[in-house]
Design a protein around this motif. Structure first.
Motif, PDB file in Angstrom:
ATOM      1  N   LEU A  97       0.802  -1.231   0.000  1.00 10.92           N
ATOM      2  CA  LEU A  97       0.000   0.000   0.000  1.00 10.92           C
ATOM      3  C   LEU A  97       0.834   1.279   0.000  1.00 10.92           C
ATOM      4  CD1 LEU A  97      -2.888   1.171   0.121  1.00 10.92           C
ATOM      5  CD2 LEU A  97      -2.712   1.105   2.615  1.00 10.92           C
ATOM      6  N   VAL A 140      -1.321   9.984   0.938  1.00  6.74           N
ATOM      7  CA  VAL A 140      -2.250   9.779   2.062  1.00  6.74           C
ATOM      8  C   VAL A 140      -1.483   9.363   3.315  1.00  6.74           C
ATOM      9  CG1 VAL A 140      -4.194   8.403   2.909  1.00  6.74           C
ATOM     10  CG2 VAL A 140      -4.162   9.192   0.527  1.00  6.74           C
ATOM     11  N   ILE A 141      -0.510   8.458   3.147  1.00  5.29           N
ATOM     12  CA  ILE A 141       0.258   7.970   4.300  1.00  5.29           C
ATOM     13  C   ILE A 141       1.083   9.095   4.918  1.00  5.29           C
ATOM     14  CG2 ILE A 141       2.242   6.521   4.900  1.00  5.29           C
ATOM     15  CD1 ILE A 141       0.978   4.377   3.098  1.00  5.29           C
ATOM     16  N   ALA A 167      -1.670   6.528  -2.569  1.00  2.00           N
ATOM     17  CA  ALA A 167      -1.533   6.101  -1.171  1.00  2.00           C
ATOM     18  C   ALA A 167      -0.321   6.729  -0.497  1.00  2.00           C
ATOM     19  CB  ALA A 167      -1.427   4.579  -1.102  1.00  2.00           C
ATOM     20  N   LYS A 168       0.748   6.968  -1.256  1.00  2.00           N
ATOM     21  CA  LYS A 168       1.953   7.523  -0.634  1.00  2.00           C
ATOM     22  C   LYS A 168       1.686   8.899  -0.037  1.00  2.00           C
ATOM     23  CE  LYS A 168       3.994   9.492  -4.891  1.00  2.00           C
ATOM     24  NZ  LYS A 168       3.150   8.964  -5.964  1.00  2.00           N
ATOM     25  N   THR A 217       5.740   2.065   6.382  1.00  2.00           N
ATOM     26  CA  THR A 217       4.722   2.970   5.821  1.00  2.00           C
ATOM     27  C   THR A 217       5.319   4.326   5.465  1.00  2.00           C
ATOM     28  OG1 THR A 217       4.062   3.676   8.054  1.00  2.00           O
ATOM     29  CG2 THR A 217       2.832   1.842   7.066  1.00  2.00           C
ATOM     30  N   ALA A 261       6.859   5.501   1.648  1.00  2.00           N
ATOM     31  CA  ALA A 261       6.148   6.595   0.984  1.00  2.00           C
ATOM     32  C   ALA A 261       7.094   7.742   0.654  1.00  2.00           C
ATOM     33  CB  ALA A 261       5.005   7.079   1.869  1.00  2.00           C
ATOM     34  N   GLY A 315       1.714   2.983  -3.433  1.00  2.00           N
ATOM     35  CA  GLY A 315       0.710   3.455  -4.382  1.00  2.00           C
ATOM     36  C   GLY A 315       0.897   4.907  -4.773  1.00  2.00           C
TER      37      GLY A 315
END
Length: 703
Positions: free
Chosen positions: A8, A17-18, A14-15, A322, A326, A11
């Motif tokens: 995840l 968002v994280i 997603a990167k 995470t 990212a 992405g």
């Protein structure tokens, strides 16, 4: 589903968002982490379980004197003999001390020594809501009073309050520990990747993990009764930076390789997470579970260190799987400048040093592992000289402090235990008998008349030996045995020396209980991970042998190089847990790769390929962890220096010798029996590569 979650952070959406979620998390975490010192409990009594005899005395003695107080022993000295003017100043100072916030009761003294060269005043200090930091503020105020118009008269504050003040000042170097730790991480990452920009990403992620972990620990300490102290804080710092950077090294190594195979950096990171993520998660989980076993300790300081350290490991794992991926994907390939891994380019070629080590070991594996084990066993003989029965008060620091100097002067002119007595709480009807019995105990210099309150009596005795010393502890043991024999007295003996003795005994009990449980837990995790029994048994044997060697060498260095007065009572347990948990970390990185290769080429070739593929990253990881623990030497505390040296030396021994030489030689000699009774045991091993020809292993791709 698990594979999708694992990838995840890579992405395209997603990167972002994280990163946004981590920023939102770090804003309140920064505020909460700054409050961690507010919930620390640094007094010795708070570390003990409620059923300890000295703890019960602290509770019952509150009827006779203010609770939560520490005696500050003020010492004046003049080599030529104190003058009437000196006595006048000491009396004036005693009156001035009463006006200082958190000084309670009436000072005892001043009294002149029999040789006429020193004066002593005992002041009770309430540490208030600030703990030892509150005591430091009082001692600083007393020092300002005492040093005014001294006219050559020496002034020192010692005793429990004086040592508490010096300890707080020593722990104040925690910021220095963080700085040195960060510099160590950056230096090793620079040497590993030769990029001036890349180290900033794992450093940023590790810093975020530390802040978040401190915030979580603060909330648990405030609302769930978790016991933390300053010791927990500085251990947490080096553990999070060290372990999190280890995980970063594994992931970055794999990511760099995948960038050569994938044109799109998002796909490269996704593949890197899929390949290295499971091993990283398994390693972190093993360390965290091992640390959680410390919750079985009776010593509150050890019990609190377990979950606090486990939180640090798990938050560090979360950040490295995470936030760091990212950030790396957002930065792109340029973060590796000046040697960017371009798509389709070749990686490192040629035989690495670990490939050559593997070939050398493969020539005579049995001789190698037997010889290595014997050397480690000889190193472990030094354990017999380890003096882990507590550190005397004046031996707690690596530098000379005011309290240490004051105690040395006090011991020359007054009974060593004056100002820091032992307390006996008993039934009022037995108080006089307790006084008589206590007076007859060797090592008790003087016993005061009993105080009676609400049907109970308090008897105060002065020790001949310095408080907290081995001689003083022997006196406490003899005194307890004597008063416990008084029928119907229900006598209990406490005081700071008794607290130190109870801490020592609790630590010894904790080691006997926790060490076997940690071994069983780690063995079970390895057995499940490797689906075998022989390999976990051999790996556990190497870890225990490595621990013994590290502890033996440490004992020799402490006694004959640094000349330390002793070691903390829970020092062996903490070193064991850290070295076993972190040593298993490296076992997992190596053996999971060996198992992967063994399924394709047999165990002997798999052992050589596994060493060649993981040797570099494990070495770098070991250097990072050893360097971060060595940073504890920046604190002028014997306990910190000892823990830092033992763990740093043990980690280096583990990565350079045990993991690369001993485990590899065992795997080569034992062969497919390593995997008994799994299906892999039934695989026929391929022929061993000819001596001198390196195996066809990649230079390094992680685990």
């Amino acid at each position: 589903m698990m594979r999708q979650v694992m990838t995840l952070p890579a992405g395209r959406v997603a990167k972002w968002v994280i990163v946004a979620l981590w920023i939102a998390l770090l804003v309140p975490a920064l505020m909460l982490a700054g409050k961690l010192g507010d919930v620390e409990k640094n007094d010795n009594a708070a570390w003990l379980p409620g059923n300890a005899e000295s703890t019960k005395v602290v509770e019952q003695a509150g009827k006779f004197q203010p609770a939560e107080t520490l005696p500050a022993i003020v010492i004046y000295d003049r080599p030529g003999g104190v003058t009437p003017a000196d006595m006048t100043k000491a009396r004036a100072d005693a009156e001035a001390f009463k006006g200082i916030t958190n000084v309670v009761g009436q000072p005892q003294g001043p009294s002149k020594s029999q040789d006429g060269k020193a004066i002593q005043t005992v002041v009770q200090v309430h540490d208030g809501k600030e703990g030892w930091d509150g005591a430091r503020k009082v001692i600083d105020a007393m020092t300002r009073v005492g040093e005014q118009n001294a006219n050559g008269l020496g002034f020192h504050v010692t005793g429990p309050a004086g040592y508490a003040s010096d300890s707080v000042k020593s722990f104040g170097g925690g910021g220095l520990v963080e700085t040195i730790t960060a510099l160590v991480v950056v230096a090793i990452l620079l040497l590993t990747y030769r990029s001036p920009l890349l180290p900033l990403v794992p450093l940023l992620a590790a810093g975020g993990a530390l802040v978040t972990a401190e915030a979580v620990i603060y909330l648990l300490a405030k609302n769930a009764g978790l016991t933390v102290n300053t010791q927990t804080s500085f251990i947490l710092t080096v553990l999070v930076f060290g372990a999190a950077t280890d995980y970063a090294l594994l992931l970055i190594s794999r990511y760099r390789e995948e960038l050569r195979r994938h044109e799109d950096r998002h796909e490269a990171m996704a593949e890197a997470l899929r390949r290295s993520g499971p091993a990283i998660i398994a390693s972190a989980a093993t360390v965290a579970v091992s640390l959680l076993v410390l919750m079985l300790a009776t010593l509150n300081s050890t019990k609190g260190l377990g979950p606090a350290s486990a939180i640090g490991i798990l938050v560090g794992l979360l950040a490295m799987l995470t936030l760091m991926p990212a950030l790396l994907v957002i930065c792109g390939r340029w973060i590796f400048w000046p040697v960017k891994p371009s798509y389709g380019s070749a990686g490192a070629t040629g035989a690495s040093i670990w490939t050559r080590v593997g070939v050398a070991v493969s020539r005579r594996p049995r001789i190698v592992w037997v010889g290595t084990a014997l050397v480690l066993g000889v190193m472990g003989l030094g354990v017999a000289g380890l003096k882990a029965d507590g550190i005397p008060s004046k031996g707690q620091f690596t530098t000379e402090t005011q309290a240490v100097v004051g105690e040395e002067i006090q011991a020359r002119h007054f009974p060593a235990g004056s100002g820091d007595p032992v307390y006996v709480v008993a039934k009022a009807a037995s108080a006089e008998q307790v006084k008589t019995v206590l007076s007859g105990v060797p090592g008790i210099a003087d016993v005061a008349a009993p105080m009676i309150r609400e049907g109970e009596g308090l008897v105060v005795g002065t020790l001949d030996a310095p408080p907290g010393s081995r001689a003083a502890m022997r006196t406490v043991e003899q005194a307890r045995a004597a008063i416990h024999r008084i029928e119907g007295a229900e006598a209990l003996l406490g005081g700071n020396t008794a607290i130190a003795l109870d801490i020592q005994q609790a630590a010894a009990r904790d080691a006997k209980v926790i060490i076997p449980i940690v071994l069983v837990v780690v063995f079970a995790i390895l057995a499940l991970l490797l689906r075998a029994i022989v390999a976990p048994l051999l790996l556990m044997a190497t870890v225990v042998l490595s621990f013994g060697a590290a502890l033996g060498v440490s004992a020799l260095v402490f006694n004959h190089v640094f000349d330390f007065a002793g070691a903390d009572a829970n020092f062996p347990l903490l070193v064991f847990v850290f070295l076993v948990a972190l040593g298993i970390d490296y076992n997992i990185f190596l053996v999971t790769r060996v198992r992967e290769e063994a399924m394709l080429h047999g165990t002997r070739r798999g052992a050589l390929t596994g060493l060649s593929a993981t040797g570099g990253v494990i070495t770098s990881a070991g250097l990072v962890l050893a360097g971060t623990f060595a940073a504890l030497g920046a604190l002028p505390l014997v306990f910190a220096a000892q823990l830092g040296f033992a763990v740093a030396f043990g980690v280096l021994l583990d990565t350079m010798i045990v993991r690369s030489v001993l485990v590899t030689a065992l795997a080569l000699d034992v062969g497919r029996w390593m995997w008994w009774p799994s299906k892999l045991f039934k695989h026929r091993d391929d022929a061993q590569p000819p001596a001198g020809r390196p195996d066809s292993a990649p230079a390094l791709a992680g685990t």
